[in-house]
Design an enzyme around this catalytic site. Structure first.
Site, PDB file in Angstrom:
ATOM      1  CD  GLU A 143     -34.147 -11.241  41.314  1.00 49.95           C
ATOM      2  OE1 GLU A 143     -34.260 -11.395  40.080  1.00 49.95           O
ATOM      3  OE2 GLU A 143     -34.689 -10.300  41.930  1.00 49.95           O
ATOM      4  CD  GLU A 154     -38.189  -8.162  43.235  1.00 41.47           C
ATOM      5  OE1 GLU A 154     -37.187  -7.944  43.955  1.00 41.47           O
ATOM      6  OE2 GLU A 154     -38.807  -9.240  43.241  1.00 41.47           O
ATOM      7  CB  ALA A 210     -31.611  -7.330  47.889  1.00 40.95           C
ATOM      8  N   GLY A 241     -34.098  -6.577  43.126  1.00 44.11           N
ATOM      9  CA  GLY A 241     -34.878  -5.715  44.009  1.00 44.11           C
ATOM     10  C   GLY A 241     -34.975  -4.281  43.506  1.00 44.11           C
TER      11      GLY A 241
HETATM   12  N1  DAK Z   1     -25.248  -6.358  45.950  1.00 42.36           N
HETATM   13  C1  DAK Z   1     -24.060  -5.998  46.466  1.00 42.36           C
HETATM   14  N2  DAK Z   1     -23.082  -5.388  45.764  1.00 42.36           N
HETATM   15  C2  DAK Z   1     -23.321  -5.136  44.469  1.00 42.36           C
HETATM   16  C3  DAK Z   1     -24.542  -5.476  43.851  1.00 42.36           C
HETATM   17  C4  DAK Z   1     -25.556  -6.109  44.659  1.00 42.36           C
HETATM   18  N3  DAK Z   1     -26.784  -6.421  44.200  1.00 42.36           N
HETATM   19  N4  DAK Z   1     -24.488  -5.111  42.543  1.00 42.36           N
HETATM   20  C5  DAK Z   1     -23.272  -4.553  42.371  1.00 42.36           C
HETATM   21  N5  DAK Z   1     -22.567  -4.561  43.520  1.00 42.36           N
HETATM   22  C6  DAK Z   1     -21.214  -4.059  43.750  1.00 42.36           C
HETATM   23  C7  DAK Z   1     -20.169  -4.976  43.119  1.00 42.36           C
HETATM   24  O1  DAK Z   1     -19.889  -6.067  43.963  1.00 42.36           O
HETATM   25  C8  DAK Z   1     -19.012  -4.017  42.975  1.00 42.36           C
HETATM   26  O2  DAK Z   1     -18.406  -3.864  44.241  1.00 42.36           O
HETATM   27  P1  DAK Z   1     -16.789  -3.954  44.416  1.00 42.36           P
HETATM   28  O3  DAK Z   1     -16.393  -5.262  43.828  1.00 42.36           O
HETATM   29  O4  DAK Z   1     -16.289  -2.784  43.604  1.00 42.36           O
HETATM   30  O5  DAK Z   1     -16.575  -3.801  45.873  1.00 42.36           O
HETATM   31  C9  DAK Z   1     -19.689  -2.696  42.636  1.00 42.36           C
HETATM   32  O6  DAK Z   1     -21.037  -2.821  43.069  1.00 42.36           O
HETATM   33  C10 DAK Z   1     -19.709  -2.439  41.124  1.00 42.36           C
HETATM   34  O7  DAK Z   1     -20.269  -3.559  40.497  1.00 42.36           O
HETATM   35  P2  DAK Z   1     -19.575  -4.307  39.270  1.00 42.36           P
HETATM   36  O8  DAK Z   1     -18.092  -4.210  39.359  1.00 42.36           O
HETATM   37  O9  DAK Z   1     -20.168  -5.658  39.194  1.00 42.36           O
HETATM   38  O10 DAK Z   1     -20.060  -3.394  38.051  1.00 42.36           O
HETATM   39  P3  DAK Z   1     -20.292  -3.819  36.554  1.00 42.36           P
HETATM   40  O11 DAK Z   1     -20.539  -2.569  35.819  1.00 42.36           O
HETATM   41  O12 DAK Z   1     -19.188  -4.707  36.067  1.00 42.36           O
HETATM   42  O13 DAK Z   1     -21.628  -4.709  36.557  1.00 42.36           O
HETATM   43  C11 DAK Z   1     -23.932  -5.198  37.172  1.00 42.36           C
HETATM   44  C12 DAK Z   1     -22.837  -4.112  36.874  1.00 42.36           C
HETATM   45  C13 DAK Z   1     -25.164  -4.486  37.678  1.00 42.36           C
HETATM   46  C14 DAK Z   1     -24.250  -5.949  35.877  1.00 42.36           C
HETATM   47  C15 DAK Z   1     -23.351  -6.199  38.227  1.00 42.36           C
HETATM   48  O14 DAK Z   1     -22.881  -5.434  39.352  1.00 42.36           O
HETATM   49  C16 DAK Z   1     -24.383  -7.183  38.728  1.00 42.36           C
HETATM   50  O15 DAK Z   1     -24.715  -8.160  38.057  1.00 42.36           O
HETATM   51  N6  DAK Z   1     -24.881  -6.941  39.968  1.00 42.36           N
HETATM   52  C17 DAK Z   1     -25.775  -7.902  40.628  1.00 42.36           C
HETATM   53  C18 DAK Z   1     -27.167  -7.811  40.056  1.00 42.36           C
HETATM   54  C19 DAK Z   1     -28.092  -8.828  40.727  1.00 42.36           C
HETATM   55  O16 DAK Z   1     -27.867 -10.035  40.690  1.00 42.36           O
HETATM   56  N7  DAK Z   1     -29.127  -8.322  41.351  1.00 42.36           N
HETATM   57  C20 DAK Z   1     -30.122  -9.147  42.066  1.00 42.36           C
HETATM   58  C21 DAK Z   1     -29.713  -9.326  43.532  1.00 42.36           C
HETATM   59  S1  DAK Z   1     -30.860 -10.326  44.426  1.00 42.36           S
HETATM   60  C22 DAK Z   1     -37.022  -9.441  49.137  1.00 42.36           C
HETATM   61  C23 DAK Z   1     -36.651  -8.166  48.770  1.00 42.36           C
HETATM   62  C24 DAK Z   1     -35.697  -8.004  47.759  1.00 42.36           C
HETATM   63  C25 DAK Z   1     -35.111  -9.093  47.169  1.00 42.36           C
HETATM   64  C26 DAK Z   1     -35.498 -10.373  47.522  1.00 42.36           C
HETATM   65  C27 DAK Z   1     -36.443 -10.561  48.541  1.00 42.36           C
HETATM   66  N8  DAK Z   1     -38.017  -9.640  50.216  1.00 42.36           N
HETATM   67  C28 DAK Z   1     -38.780  -8.482  50.606  1.00 42.36           C
HETATM   68  C29 DAK Z   1     -38.274 -10.903  50.714  1.00 42.36           C
HETATM   69  C30 DAK Z   1     -34.098  -8.844  46.131  1.00 42.36           C
HETATM   70  C31 DAK Z   1     -33.137  -9.692  45.784  1.00 42.36           C
HETATM   71  C32 DAK Z   1     -32.109  -9.235  44.816  1.00 42.36           C
HETATM   72  O17 DAK Z   1     -32.160  -8.120  44.319  1.00 42.36           O
END
Ligand code: DAK
Length: 258
Positions: free
Chosen positions: A132, A112, A65, A109
């Site tokens: 997360e 998921e 997300a 997400g």
């Molecule tokens: N959200 C927003 N932007 C994101 C992102 C994300 N999840 N993942 C990556 N980006 C963006 C980065 O900020 C970056 O943007 P700029 O800085 O260039 O503007 C761009 O994508 C490229 O990312 P990186 O520079 O970080 O790229 P790397 O290759 O260095 O790293 C990575 C790739 C995938 C390891 C890293 O980007 C990363 O760790 N991303 C976050 C992964 C994460 O934590 N995901 C979980 C998010 S929480 C629900 C429904 C859904 C959910 C919850 C509840 N309900 C129905 C209630 C879901 C929650 C989640 O998913």
């Protein structure tokens, strides 16, 4: 509806939905999820479509997300507003089979969403995870539940507690993905599989999907009983007669979907 965050194509009886926010690794914003829900509903209503493939880019199926959208929300924003809740069950509502074709990151997400699909075909580059915990939350769209059912408690617990990612080989070994294909063949393989499903009799495809899903929702005895009723009911279809007659006559079946 015009789409900004997804691309839509039709290939024979298969629909291909490509998540398309490359600058954010396909982070699943509300707008993207609205569009995905809308496209799925359109394909559900389209009799020409028998199965749907959801994919992302080479680098990311979806990195979760959108964290930047979420970060300033209060408890009441997410609770009363059902923030990021409203669109997330659309895939599981689909009656037509939905295949996730995953290359690169499927995180949070994104993982998921892939697990909500009926099965996952992975490129060798795929990486699955529920990271997360590293940003101060836990999975919120079924990750703790579905991942545990796919890979068992030990692996799911380790992944949710540490954020460790699983590569494609480990995911296949653990039962999370149905098979691994070379990255360059991912879309073709997923579409071929979707077209094969789309070429079969819809009543039996719908019932096979319903029956397998019962295994996740009920006891063994209830699941077996539901399967038997569905099996028996297929003998009321023209397609059962056609399928078995075609087999006996050594020819291809001409399905009527009735
Ligand atoms: N959200 C927003 N932007 C994101 C992102 C994300 N999840 N993942 C990556 N980006 C963006 C980065 O900020 C970056 O943007 P700029 O800085 O260039 O503007 C761009 O994508 C490229 O990312 P990186 O520079 O970080 O790229 P790397 O290759 O260095 O790293 C990575 C790739 C995938 C390891 C890293 O980007 C990363 O760790 N991303 C976050 C992964 C994460 O934590 N995901 C979980 C998010 S929480 C629900 C429904 C859904 C959910 C919850 C509840 N309900 C129905 C209630 C879901 C929650 C989640 O998913």
């Amino acid at each position: 509806m015009s789409y900004q965050h997804i691309l839509n194509q039709i290939h024979g009886g298969a629909a291909l939905i490509t998540l398309n926010r490359p600058d954010a690794l396909n982070a699943l914003s509300d707008d993207l999820m609205d569009e995905l829900g809308h496209a799925l509903a359109e394909y559900e209503d389209n009799d020409e479509i028998g199965a749907i493939v959801i994919t992302g880019s080479e680098k990311a199926f979806a990195a979760g997300a959108d964290i930047k959208n979420m970060k300033d929300r209060s408890y009441m924003d997410v609770y009363l507003g059902n923030f990021i809740g409203r669109n997330w069950e659309k895939v599981t509502d689909c009656r037509k089979p939905v295949i996730a074709a995953v290359a690169g990151y499927a995180l949070g997400g994104g993982c998921e969403l892939a697990m909500m699909c009926d099965f996952i075909i992975a490129a060798e580059t795929a990486k699955f995870g529920q990271p997360e915990i590293k940003i101060g939350i836990i999975p919120g769209a079924g990750g703790t539940q579905r991942l545990t059912r796919f890979v068992g408690k030990s692996k799911a617990m380790e992944m949710c507690l540490t954020g460790r990612m699983m590569d494609a080989e480990e995911a296949e070994r653990s039962g999370l993905v149905s098979r691994i294909v070379p990255a360059s063949e991912l879309i073709d393989e997923a579409l071929k599989t979707a077209q094969l499903i789309a070429s079969l009799s819809k009543p039996s495809v719908f019932m096979a999907k319903t029956a397998v899903n019962k295994a996740y929702e009920t006891t063994l005895a209830e699941g077996v009983s539901a399967e038997r009723l569905m099996f028996q009911s297929l003998f009321a279809t023209d397609d059962q007669k056609e399928g078995m007659t075609a087999f006996s006559e050594k020819r291809s079946a001409a399905w009527k979907n009735k």
